[in-house]
Design a protein around this motif. Structure first.
Motif, PDB file in Angstrom:
ATOM      1  N   GLY A 270       0.813  -1.211   0.000  1.00 32.29           N
ATOM      2  CA  GLY A 270       0.000   0.000   0.000  1.00 32.29           C
ATOM      3  C   GLY A 270       0.846   1.260   0.000  1.00 32.29           C
ATOM      4  N   ILE A 271       1.875   1.288   0.828  1.00 27.54           N
ATOM      5  CA  ILE A 271       2.748   2.460   0.911  1.00 27.54           C
ATOM      6  C   ILE A 271       3.535   2.641  -0.382  1.00 27.54           C
ATOM      7  CG2 ILE A 271       4.745   3.424   2.108  1.00 27.54           C
ATOM      8  CD1 ILE A 271       3.645   2.003   4.652  1.00 27.54           C
ATOM      9  N   LEU A 272       4.060   1.540  -0.919  1.00 28.95           N
ATOM     10  CA  LEU A 272       4.841   1.623  -2.155  1.00 28.95           C
ATOM     11  C   LEU A 272       3.987   2.133  -3.316  1.00 28.95           C
ATOM     12  CD1 LEU A 272       7.015  -1.635  -2.059  1.00 28.95           C
ATOM     13  CD2 LEU A 272       7.693   0.696  -1.501  1.00 28.95           C
ATOM     14  N   VAL A 273       2.751   1.699  -3.364  1.00 27.69           N
ATOM     15  CA  VAL A 273       1.865   2.122  -4.455  1.00 27.69           C
ATOM     16  C   VAL A 273       1.632   3.630  -4.394  1.00 27.69           C
ATOM     17  CG1 VAL A 273      -0.522   2.046  -5.272  1.00 27.69           C
ATOM     18  CG2 VAL A 273       0.723  -0.077  -4.858  1.00 27.69           C
ATOM     19  N   VAL A 274       1.360   4.164  -3.208  1.00 28.84           N
ATOM     20  CA  VAL A 274       1.082   5.594  -3.084  1.00 28.84           C
ATOM     21  C   VAL A 274       2.287   6.423  -3.508  1.00 28.84           C
ATOM     22  CG1 VAL A 274       0.613   7.466  -1.460  1.00 28.84           C
ATOM     23  CG2 VAL A 274      -0.681   5.339  -1.319  1.00 28.84           C
ATOM     24  N   PHE A 275       3.461   6.091  -2.982  1.00 29.97           N
ATOM     25  CA  PHE A 275       4.646   6.872  -3.324  1.00 29.97           C
ATOM     26  C   PHE A 275       5.071   6.643  -4.775  1.00 29.97           C
ATOM     27  CE2 PHE A 275       4.945   7.242   1.250  1.00 29.97           C
ATOM     28  CZ  PHE A 275       5.396   8.540   1.414  1.00 29.97           C
ATOM     29  N   GLY A 276       4.854   5.429  -5.258  1.00 29.39           N
ATOM     30  CA  GLY A 276       5.189   5.161  -6.650  1.00 29.39           C
ATOM     31  C   GLY A 276       4.323   5.944  -7.614  1.00 29.39           C
ATOM     32  N   ILE A 277       3.027   5.985  -7.345  1.00 33.43           N
ATOM     33  CA  ILE A 277       2.125   6.756  -8.201  1.00 33.43           C
ATOM     34  C   ILE A 277       2.455   8.251  -8.094  1.00 33.43           C
ATOM     35  CG2 ILE A 277      -0.279   7.447  -8.521  1.00 33.43           C
ATOM     36  CD1 ILE A 277      -1.089   4.608  -7.794  1.00 33.43           C
ATOM     37  N   SER A 278       2.864   8.696  -6.904  1.00 31.19           N
ATOM     38  CA  SER A 278       3.310  10.093  -6.753  1.00 31.19           C
ATOM     39  C   SER A 278       4.491  10.372  -7.673  1.00 31.19           C
ATOM     40  CB  SER A 278       3.706  10.373  -5.296  1.00 31.19           C
ATOM     41  OG  SER A 278       2.593  10.279  -4.436  1.00 31.19           O
ATOM     42  N   GLY A 279       5.397   9.380  -7.773  1.00 30.26           N
ATOM     43  CA  GLY A 279       6.538   9.523  -8.669  1.00 30.26           C
ATOM     44  C   GLY A 279       6.107   9.635 -10.116  1.00 30.26           C
ATOM     45  N   TRP A 280       5.170   8.791 -10.530  1.00 29.17           N
ATOM     46  CA  TRP A 280       4.678   8.847 -11.914  1.00 29.17           C
ATOM     47  C   TRP A 280       4.000  10.177 -12.209  1.00 29.17           C
ATOM     48  CZ3 TRP A 280       6.598   6.059 -15.437  1.00 29.17           C
ATOM     49  CH2 TRP A 280       6.919   4.719 -15.251  1.00 29.17           C
ATOM     50  N   LEU A 281       3.303  10.720 -11.216  1.00 22.85           N
ATOM     51  CA  LEU A 281       2.581  11.979 -11.422  1.00 22.85           C
ATOM     52  C   LEU A 281       3.476  13.201 -11.275  1.00 22.85           C
ATOM     53  CD1 LEU A 281      -0.749  11.168  -9.513  1.00 22.85           C
ATOM     54  CD2 LEU A 281      -0.341  11.128 -11.989  1.00 22.85           C
ATOM     55  N   GLY A 282       4.732  12.974 -10.884  1.00 25.83           N
ATOM     56  CA  GLY A 282       5.676  14.084 -10.763  1.00 25.83           C
ATOM     57  C   GLY A 282       5.562  14.867  -9.475  1.00 25.83           C
ATOM     58  N   PHE A 283       4.913  14.276  -8.455  1.00 28.39           N
ATOM     59  CA  PHE A 283       4.796  14.959  -7.171  1.00 28.39           C
ATOM     60  C   PHE A 283       6.051  14.701  -6.344  1.00 28.39           C
ATOM     61  CE2 PHE A 283      -0.002  14.122  -7.606  1.00 28.39           C
ATOM     62  CZ  PHE A 283      -0.142  15.272  -8.369  1.00 28.39           C
ATOM     63  N   GLY A 284       6.629  15.761  -5.796  1.00 34.64           N
ATOM     64  CA  GLY A 284       7.805  15.607  -4.946  1.00 34.64           C
ATOM     65  C   GLY A 284       7.420  15.114  -3.562  1.00 34.64           C
ATOM     66  N   VAL A 285       8.391  14.580  -2.857  1.00 30.28           N
ATOM     67  CA  VAL A 285       8.181  14.071  -1.511  1.00 30.28           C
ATOM     68  C   VAL A 285       9.025  14.892  -0.551  1.00 30.28           C
ATOM     69  CG1 VAL A 285       8.498  12.092   0.025  1.00 30.28           C
ATOM     70  CG2 VAL A 285       7.649  11.734  -2.295  1.00 30.28           C
ATOM     71  N   ASP A 286       8.396  15.383   0.511  1.00 27.12           N
ATOM     72  CA  ASP A 286       9.098  16.164   1.525  1.00 27.12           C
ATOM     73  C   ASP A 286       9.749  15.204   2.517  1.00 27.12           C
ATOM     74  OD1 ASP A 286       9.920  17.753   3.591  1.00 27.12           O
ATOM     75  OD2 ASP A 286       8.137  19.000   3.628  1.00 27.12           O
ATOM     76  N   ALA A 287      11.090  15.197   2.559  1.00 26.44           N
ATOM     77  CA  ALA A 287      11.812  14.264   3.426  1.00 26.44           C
ATOM     78  C   ALA A 287      11.461  14.475   4.890  1.00 26.44           C
ATOM     79  CB  ALA A 287      13.320  14.413   3.215  1.00 26.44           C
ATOM     80  N   ASN A 288      11.199  15.735   5.289  1.00 21.77           N
ATOM     81  CA  ASN A 288      10.883  16.026   6.678  1.00 21.77           C
ATOM     82  C   ASN A 288       9.543  15.439   7.094  1.00 21.77           C
ATOM     83  OD1 ASN A 288      13.160  17.529   6.359  1.00 21.77           O
ATOM     84  ND2 ASN A 288      12.254  19.481   6.911  1.00 21.77           N
ATOM     85  N   MET A 289       8.621  15.279   6.142  1.00 26.53           N
ATOM     86  CA  MET A 289       7.260  14.882   6.462  1.00 26.53           C
ATOM     87  C   MET A 289       6.916  13.452   6.035  1.00 26.53           C
ATOM     88  SD  MET A 289       5.615  17.381   7.942  1.00 26.53           S
ATOM     89  CE  MET A 289       5.580  19.154   8.178  1.00 26.53           C
ATOM     90  N   MET A 290       7.775  12.832   5.250  1.00 27.60           N
ATOM     91  CA  MET A 290       7.373  11.577   4.625  1.00 27.60           C
ATOM     92  C   MET A 290       7.167  10.433   5.619  1.00 27.60           C
ATOM     93  SD  MET A 290      10.981  10.426   2.832  1.00 27.60           S
ATOM     94  CE  MET A 290      10.237   8.965   2.079  1.00 27.60           C
ATOM     95  N   THR A 291       7.794  10.495   6.794  1.00 29.07           N
ATOM     96  CA  THR A 291       7.614   9.397   7.740  1.00 29.07           C
ATOM     97  C   THR A 291       6.194   9.353   8.292  1.00 29.07           C
ATOM     98  OG1 THR A 291       8.426  10.768   9.557  1.00 29.07           O
ATOM     99  CG2 THR A 291      10.029   9.373   8.435  1.00 29.07           C
ATOM    100  N   LEU A 292       5.511  10.504   8.363  1.00 30.95           N
ATOM    101  CA  LEU A 292       4.170  10.527   8.933  1.00 30.95           C
ATOM    102  C   LEU A 292       3.172   9.700   8.116  1.00 30.95           C
ATOM    103  CD1 LEU A 292       3.919  14.213  10.200  1.00 30.95           C
ATOM    104  CD2 LEU A 292       4.102  12.135  11.565  1.00 30.95           C
ATOM    105  N   PRO A 293       3.056   9.913   6.789  1.00 34.14           N
ATOM    106  CA  PRO A 293       2.138   9.053   6.035  1.00 34.14           C
ATOM    107  C   PRO A 293       2.570   7.592   6.016  1.00 34.14           C
ATOM    108  CG  PRO A 293       3.347  10.522   4.553  1.00 34.14           C
ATOM    109  CD  PRO A 293       3.607  10.995   5.937  1.00 34.14           C
TER     110      PRO A 293
END
Length: 791
Positions: A270-293
Motif C-alpha cells: 500500500g505504501i509503495l503504491v502511493v509513493f510510486g504513483i506520486s513519482g509517476w505523477l511528478g509529485f515531490g516528496v518532503d523528506a521532513n514529512m514523509m515518515t508521517l504518512p
C-alpha cells in the motif's frame, strides 16, 4: 441505519471477491508493479519552497526582490582562529572563496576578509581598494598595517571581522534560481540543493583541515541540504524500527504465520503504491514529512488487518471452512472498517484548509495512503486467508476464556455498574486539565525543533553563538518608485533611523560594537568620513543632496563595485540585510511589525517589503495558528457529519464525538503545561489523531448497535461488545502507539515529541472509548427501540 443490513452488503461483496479471487490478486499485482516502478521517479523536494503558494503576497514580494537584487539565500562560513590575519588563514579564506565561486551553482560573489572593499583617501580624493587583491603579504609589519586599516572601518569591524581578530565571516551570495520548468529539463535536484551539495563538498574538503583555524558553515542552502540528507536516513530508521515493532506485535497478538505475513504484505504494498504513483505523477516528496504518512499507513493497515484477521480466526474456529470464514469476517468488519477509513480520510484532508502547501501535500498523501491501505486490506486479506484446507469446527471458547477475555468481561461489568460515575469523572478530569490549552504556544525555532544532538544543528548553533555568525537573515527594501529618490538626505536619515532600530532588536545579531545590519549607508558614511581626512566625526550621512550624489558617483568611479548590491540603478530602491542570531516566532513577528509601523509613518509614499528566510518563518508561524484552528474545526465538522449520517442519529453522532475530544484535550493541555510548542510537524498530530482515534469509537458503537439489534438489551449488547471487539481495540491501539512510539528514540527533539504525543493520544482515546462511550450509550439509550430482537 440497520447494521445487519449493511453487513449483508459487505457479505455479498466478499462472496464476489472469493469467487473472483484470482482476478483480484492479478489486479493487485499489476497495481503494485505500477507503483513500485514509479519509485525511481520520486523526487525529494525543498520543503521551504512549498510553504507558500505562488500567488501569495510573500511569494510575490520574494520574486520582486530577487529580480532586482538576486537570491535571498546566502551561504556563510565562520572562520575561527587565534589570529585570522595570519598568512595561512588568509590564504585559506581566499582559496575557499575562489573554490565556492568556481564550484557552487548559482554562485554570485564572495564577501570575505580577502574579498572586500576599503575606501581610502588619496591626494585626488578617494580610492576603493582590496588590501589582499594582489597577494597575501608575508611581512608581519605589512599585515599589521592592513589589520589596523580594516579594523578602523565601522562597516567592517565586528561585522566582517571581530575586533580581537579571532573570527571572520565569509559570505557567498547567489543569483536568482531559475523557474522549476527550466531546471527540470536538465536535473531532478532543486537548485537550492544543488548549491548546498556543492558548498558542502567544498567546505568539507580535507584540504582545509588545519590546527590553526576551524571552519563552520551555515546558511539555508547549506543547512537545508544537510537536513534533507539527515532526514532521508532518519526516515528509514524510524520506518524500519516501526516496521519491526509492528511485526513483533502481530506475532504476539495473532500467533499465525498467515496472519502476520498477509498484513505485512498489504502494508508494504500500500505504501509503495502511493509513493510510486506520486513519482509517476511528478509529485515531490518532503523528506521532513514523509515518515508521517508511512507510519500512518503501517499503523492503519495493521489495525484494519487485526480486525479482519481476528474476525476470521473466530469464524474459522466456529465453522472450520476458510471461504465461509473469510466471507463472514468481511460481513462483520467490512462496514466499520470502511467507515473508519472514510472518516480518517475526511480528517487528514482537513490539512487542505491549513494554507501551507507542504501540509496540504501531507493531507493528500495521508488520504491516499488510507484509501490504498483500505483497498488492499479489505480485498486481499479475505482472499489470501481463504486459501488452504479447512478443519473441524469447535466452540470458540474451548478450554475456557483467555485472561484477556476475562479482563474485557470485567471491564464491561465495571462500566455497566458505574456508568454515571464514569461520565462525572470524565467531565471533572476534562475541566481540570483544560486550562492547560491556553498556555499552548507556537514556535518555529530550528534548535528547539531539531535539538542539539544532531551534529550539523549543533554546529549551526555554535555559529550563532559566535561574535559574527548567523544562520538566518531577512531583507528590508524601500521602493520610492521615483528616480534619484534615495539621494535625499532626509530619506537616508530616516532609513538610518530605521536600521538603528532594527540593530537594537532582540533577534538581530550584534555585539558590543556593531549590529549585523548591512546597507548602502555603510558605503556612504565610510566615503564621507574618508573625504574628511578620515575623521570619525564625519561617519554620518551628508546634509547636501548633491554631495550624496557625488559620493555615490565618486565611489563607483574609484573602483567600488558593491553599491548596486544595496540600491537599484535608478537610485529609487534602498535595501538592507539583517542577520539574526536566533529565531523566536512571536518576537520576529513583533519586530517585523515594528518595521512596518515605522515605514508607514516615515515612508508613506514608498512600498516597503520584508523578504527572506526569517520572514517566511514568521508568516508560517501565523499560518500554523490559524491553520491548526481551521484544520481541527474542519476535521471535527466532517467527522461529526459522517457519524450522524452513518448512524442516522444526531444523538449517536454526538456520543461518538464526545469521547474523541479526550485525546485532543489531553495532548493540547500537555503541550501547554509542559511548554511543548506547536510547529509545522506537531500541528499535524491533532487532526491525524482525531481521524485515527475515532476509528475505535466507530467500531465500538457499531458493535454495540449490532449486538443491540440482536438482543434488544443495552446491558447485554455492551457486555457482548466487550467480549467480541474489546480485545481487538486494545490490539490496534497498542500497534498504533508502539509504531509512533518509535519516534521517541529519534535524536530529533520534535520527532521524539511527536512519538510521545501520539502515543499519549491513542491511549487516552482507547480509555475514553472503553469507559465513556458505552457509559453514554447506556445512559442516553440512543438506538431506536424495536418490538423484538432481530434473529
Amino acid at each position: 441505519m440497520k447494521v445487519r443490513k449493511l453487513n449483508l452488503y459487505f457479505k455479498r461483496l466478499a462472496e464476489f471477491q472469493i469467487q473472483n479471487r484470482w482476478l483480484f490478486l492479478l489486479f493487485a499485482l499489476v497495481l503494485t508493479a505500477v507503483g513500485v516502478s514509479g519509485l525511481k521517479h520520486v523526487d525529494i523536494v525543498n520543503s521551504r519552497e512549498h510553504w507558500f503558494d505562488d500567488n501569495e503576497d510573500i511569494e510575490i514580494a520574494r520574486k520582486v526582490f530577487e529580480d532586482q537584487f538576486g537570491n535571498n539565500d546566502t551561504i556563510g562560513v565562520l572562520i575561527e582562529s587565534e589570529d585570522v590575519f595570519h598568512p595561512e588563514v588568509l590564504k585559506t579564506i581566499k582559496d575557499l572563496g575562489d573554490a565556492l565561486i568556481r564550484k557552487v551553482p548559482y554562485a554570485d560573489e564572495v564577501h570575505s576578509l580577502t574579498e572586500l572593499e576599503v575606501v581610502v583617501g588619496t591626494e585626488d580624493g578617494i580610492r576603493v581598494i582590496n588590501p589582499f587583491e594582489d597577494e597575501i603579504p608575508q611581512d608581519p609589519q605589512k599585515l599589521e598595517e592592513i589589520r589596523k586599516l580594516i579594523l578602523s572601518r565601522k562597516a567592517l569591524a565586528d561585522k566582517l571581522v571581530s575586533k580581537d581578530s579571532t573570527e571572520t565571516w565569509l559570505s557567498l551570495s547567489l543569483v536568482e534560481y531559475p523557474p522549476e520548468k527550466e531546471w527540470k529539463k536538465t536535473t531532478d535536484t532543486d537548485p537550492m540543493f544543488q548549491a548546498g551539495e556543492a558548498a558542502i563538498a567544498v567546505v568539507t574538503d580535507p584540504r582545509w583541515k588545519s590546527d590553526r583555524y576551524t571552519l563552520k558553515a551555515a546558511g539555508l542552502p547549506y543547512s537545508e541540504t544537510e537536513e534533507r540528507d539527515f532526514f532521508a536516513k532518519e526516515a528509514k530508521t524510524r520506518v524500519l524500527s516501526g516496521f519491526v515493532a509492528m511485526i513483533v506485535l502481530l506475532i504476539v497478538f495473532l500467533r499465525s504465520v498467515r496472519g502476520v505475513v498477509v498484513p505485512v504484505f498489504t502494508t508494504v504494498m500500500g505504501i509503495l503504491v502511493v509513493f510510486g504513483i506520486s513519482g509517476w505523477l511528478g509529485f515531490g516528496v518532503d523528506a521532513n514529512m514523509m515518515t508521517l504518512p508511512i507510519l500512518l499507513g503501517m499503523a492503519l493497515s495493521v489495525s484494519y488487518s487485526i480486525h479482519l484477521v481476528n474476525a476470521f480466526k473466530r469464524k474459522f474456529t466456529e465453522n472450520g471452512n476458510r471461504k465461509t470464514a473469510a466471507v463472514a469476517s468481511v460481513e462483520e468488519t467490512g462496514w466499520p472498517i470502511f467507515f473508519t477509513a472514510f472518516t480518517t480520510v475526511g480528517s487528514v484532508m482537513s490539512f487542505a484548509a491549513v494554507g501551507i502547501v507542504t501540509i496540504n501535500w501531507l493531507g493528500y498523501t495521508c488520504a491516499a495512503v488510507v484509501i490504498v491501505d483500505f483497498l488492499f486490506v479489505v480485498s486481499l486479506i479475505p482472499i489470501l486467508m481463504s486459501f488452504g484446507k479447512g478443519r473441524k469446527a469447535k466452540t470458540s471458547h474451548a478450554g475456557g476464556p483467555s485472561p484477556f477475555d476475562r479482563i474485557m468481561a470485567s471491564m464491561g461489568g465495571f462500566v455497566l455498574k458505574h456508568s454515571k460515575a464514569i461520565v462525572v469523572c470524565f467531565v471533572i478530569v476534562t475541566v481540570l486539565i483544560l486550562p492547560g490549552v491556553r498556555y499552548l504556544t507556537v514556535e518555529m525555532d530550528m534548535f528547539r525543533f531539531m535539538g542539539l544532538k544532531i551534529p550539523y544543528v549543533k554546529r549551526v548553533y555554535e555559529v550563532t553563538q559566535s561574535q559574527l555568525g548567523s544562520y538566518i537573515t531577512y531583507n528590508v527594501t524601500v521602493d520610492f518608485d521615483k528616480l534619484d529618490a534615495i539621494k535625499d538626505p532626509e530619506t537616508l536619515r530616516k532609513f538610518d533611523e530605521l536600521l538603528t532600530m532594527v540593530g537594537d532588536f532582540e533577534l538581530t545579531k550584534k555585539n558590543e560594537n556593531a549590529s549585523s545590519v548591512f546597507s548602502i549607508l555603510d558605503i556612504i558614511k565610510e566615503t564621507n568620513q574618508t573625504l574628511h581626512d578620515d575623521d570619525p566625526a564625519w561617519y554620518k550621512i551628508p546634509d547636501d543632496r548633491n554631495f550624496i550624489a557625488q559620493i555615490l558617483l565618486l565611489y563607483e568611479m574609484s573602483g567600488g563595485r558593491k553599491a548596486f548590491d544595496w540600491i537599484d540603478e535608478e537610485y529609487s530602491i534602498l535595501r538592507a540585510q539583517v542577520n539574526l542570531t536566533q529565531f523566536k516566532a512571536n518576537e520576529i513577528v513583533r519586530e517585523l511589525d515594528a518595521i512596518k509601523a515605522f515605514s508607514e509613518k516615515h515612508f508613506p509614499n514608498a512600498r516597503v517589503a520584508e523578504v527572506g528566510g526569517a520572514v517566511q518563518f514568521a508568516e508560517l508561524n501565523k499560518k500554523i495558528v490559524t491553520g491548526e484552528i481551521k484544520s481541527l474545526i474542519t476535521a471535527l465538522v466532517v467527522i461529526g457529519i459522517l457519524l450522524i449520517l452513518a448512524f442516522g442519529s444526531l444523538k449517536i453522532g454526538l456520543i461518538g464525538m464526545i469521547p474523541n475530544f479526550a485525546p485532543l484535550v489531553v495532548i493540547a493541555s500537555y503541550m501547554g503545561y509542559f511548554d511543548s510548542p506547536l510547529d509545522m510537524m506537531t500541528m499535524t498530530i491533532m487532526p491525524m489523531l482525531l481521524g485515527i482515534a475515532v476509528d475505535d469509537t466507530i467500531h465500538f458503537i457499531n458493535q454495540i448497535k449490532y449486538e443491540f439489534e440482536k438482543c434488544g438489551d443495552y446491558s447485554q449488547a455492551i457486555r457482548n461488545s466487550f467480549s467480541t471487539i474489546g480485545k481487538t481495540l486494545a490490539m490496534t491501539t497498542i500497534v498504533l502507539s508502539v509504531s509512533f512510539l518509535m519516534y521517541v528514540f529519534s535524536p530529533v527533539s520534535n520527532m521524539a515529541r511527536i512519538g510521545a504525543l501520539a502515543s499519549l493520544g491513542f491511549v487516552s482515546a482507547l480509555l475514553s472509548d472503553y469507559f465513556v462511550t458505552p457509559s453514554l450509550i447506556l445512559l442516553t439509550r440512543p438506538f431506536e427501540t424495536q418490538k423484538k430482537p432481530m434473529p
